[in-house]
Design a protein around this motif. Structure first.
Motif, PDB file in Angstrom:
ATOM      1  N   TRP A 195       0.851  -1.182   0.000  1.00  0.00           N
ATOM      2  CA  TRP A 195       0.000   0.000   0.000  1.00  0.00           C
ATOM      3  C   TRP A 195       0.895   1.244   0.000  1.00  0.00           C
ATOM      4  N   GLU A 197       1.399   5.248   1.747  1.00  0.00           N
ATOM      5  CA  GLU A 197       1.039   6.267   2.728  1.00  0.00           C
ATOM      6  C   GLU A 197       1.736   7.573   2.366  1.00  0.00           C
ATOM      7  N   THR A 222      -9.380   1.680  -2.893  1.00  0.00           N
ATOM      8  CA  THR A 222      -9.408   0.860  -1.685  1.00  0.00           C
ATOM      9  C   THR A 222      -8.455   1.471  -0.671  1.00  0.00           C
ATOM     10  N   SER A 223      -8.949   1.696   0.543  1.00  0.00           N
ATOM     11  CA  SER A 223      -8.135   2.259   1.614  1.00  0.00           C
ATOM     12  C   SER A 223      -8.433   1.494   2.897  1.00  0.00           C
ATOM     13  N   ARG A 237      -8.451   7.455   5.589  1.00  0.00           N
ATOM     14  CA  ARG A 237      -8.951   7.331   4.225  1.00  0.00           C
ATOM     15  C   ARG A 237      -9.070   8.708   3.567  1.00  0.00           C
ATOM     16  N   TRP A 272     -17.793   3.713   1.526  1.00  0.00           N
ATOM     17  CA  TRP A 272     -16.827   2.622   1.632  1.00  0.00           C
ATOM     18  C   TRP A 272     -17.554   1.315   1.919  1.00  0.00           C
ATOM     19  N   VAL A 307      -2.465   9.961   4.731  1.00  0.00           N
ATOM     20  CA  VAL A 307      -3.512   9.252   4.009  1.00  0.00           C
ATOM     21  C   VAL A 307      -2.956   7.915   3.553  1.00  0.00           C
ATOM     22  N   ARG A 308      -3.823   6.936   3.406  1.00  0.00           N
ATOM     23  CA  ARG A 308      -3.397   5.608   2.964  1.00  0.00           C
ATOM     24  C   ARG A 308      -4.248   5.158   1.773  1.00  0.00           C
ATOM     25  N   LEU A 309      -3.560   4.626   0.744  1.00  0.00           N
ATOM     26  CA  LEU A 309      -4.209   4.007  -0.411  1.00  0.00           C
ATOM     27  C   LEU A 309      -3.669   2.593  -0.559  1.00  0.00           C
ATOM     28  N   ASP A 310      -4.575   1.622  -0.691  1.00  0.00           N
ATOM     29  CA  ASP A 310      -4.165   0.231  -0.886  1.00  0.00           C
ATOM     30  C   ASP A 310      -4.286  -0.207  -2.345  1.00  0.00           C
TER      31      ASP A 310
END
Length: 336
Positions: A195, A197, A222-223, A237, A272, A307-310
């Motif tokens: 992922w 960040e 997707t987060s 997110r 989500w 922020v996080r993105l997967d």
């Protein structure tokens, strides 16, 4: 089933597509009097024998000279033979055509390799995008809109650029077809960094160029931020996202703040799903003939400065590939 199914009627063809919802159906349109069709026939037989036995794909043949099959020839716009169509869940995903048998053979072999790598087993998800994949099949965080496909394969991965990401988080992981490790391990604190960040604040700028002009219909993000962390700076997110199209290169953060985006998206808590995926419909008329997409994460849903993105999935219709002759990945007829 090891040999290609010889289609005798339109009803049989329709039934074959309905009976094979979870694996690709590769159909050869041919003519018994066509020399190129004759040259490709042994290769098609070998592919069918190899991949059909392992339930990776189903193979069929349509003789364009058969009177009862003229409607199929017209429906799928087959003007020259041989032509190969690849169907998924009843819709055409690829169309392969060439007057050069050697080039066509190269394309078909690559296509076969792609099918095998995708591992279209009969235990696939069918119409559900929320199930995980097995045997190497692509994971989907949400269902695809009817008539459209995941066109992430059209991305020029060498040209990807991500600004303000922590250096040990790989940008290419965002477009991985594998299930996110956070879901695979049942928790979002996985040690496997598949992922991304952000680094100094909650903003990210992702530049995504394409190998060919595309039409974008839906953006899936997707987060999976951790929920059991005591860290005050736990990533969150994304909340606000701005999209910019057909830029020759990535934007700077000041520039992205100042210029008008193609579309601004606000993602709410209810957007989500259980997979941590937001399914975002785009203003389709604004996303035609797209050669690049800049995704600007403006802020997050919370007080964090990360922020996080997967995963990122781009859904729509891809144009003609620039490599290996005429290899087209297309969706169903536009009806939405």
């Amino acid at each position: 089933m090891s040999k290609p199914v010889e289609i005798q009627s339109a009803a049989q063809f329709s039934s074959l597509l309905q009976d094979s919802p979870n694996v690709p159906v590769v159909v050869q349109f041919y003519s018994a009097s066509n020399e190129a069709s004759k040259q490709l026939a042994p290769l098609f037989e070998r592919l069918s024998s190899s991949l059909s036995k392992r339930k990776i794909a189903t193979f069929a043949k349509v003789n364009t000279e058969t009177e009862g099959l003229k409607a199929l020839v017209s429906k799928y716009d087959v003007k020259k033979v041989p032509v190969f169509l690849v169907f998924r869940r009843g819709s055409v995903e690829y169309k392969v055509a060439s007057d050069d048998p050697a080039k066509l053979q190269s394309v078909i072999e690559k296509l076969a390799s792609d099918i095998e790598n995708m591992g279209g087993s009969s235990s696939g998800t069918g119409g559900s995008g929320s199930s995980s994949s097995s045997g190497g099949a692509s994971w989907r965080g949400a269902d695809l809109p009817r008539g459209y496909t995941d066109i992430s394969d059209s991305i020029d991965v060498k040209g990807l650029e991500l600004l303000n990401a922590e250096t040990d988080f790989p940008v290419r992981a965002l477009f991985s077809k594998d299930k996110p490790s956070a879901l695979d391990k049942g928790k979002s604190t996985s040690d496997e960094k598949d992922w991304v960040e952000s680094d100094t604040d909650e903003q990210l700028l992702l530049f995504t160029p394409f190998n060919s002009a595309v039409k974008l219909h839906t953006l899936q993000i997707t987060s999976l931020p951790p929920t059991d962390s005591d860290d005050d700076d736990v990533p969150m997110r994304p909340k606000t996202i701005k999209l910019f199209t057909n830029r020759p290169h990535n934007l700077g953060f000041d520039e992205a703040e100042d210029i008008d985006p193609t579309q601004t998206i606000e993602i709410g808590e209810n957007d989500w799903n259980s997979n941590g995926t937001a399914n975002i419909g785009l203003r389709f008329v604004r996303f035609q003939n797209i050669t690049s997409l800049v995704i600007f994460v403006v802020d997050v849903d919370g007080d964090s400065e990360k922020v996080r993105l997967d995963r990122v999935r781009l859904i729509g219709e891809s144009g003609e590939k620039r490599e290996m002759g005429k290899l087209e990945k297309i969706g169903d007829e536009q009806g939405e």
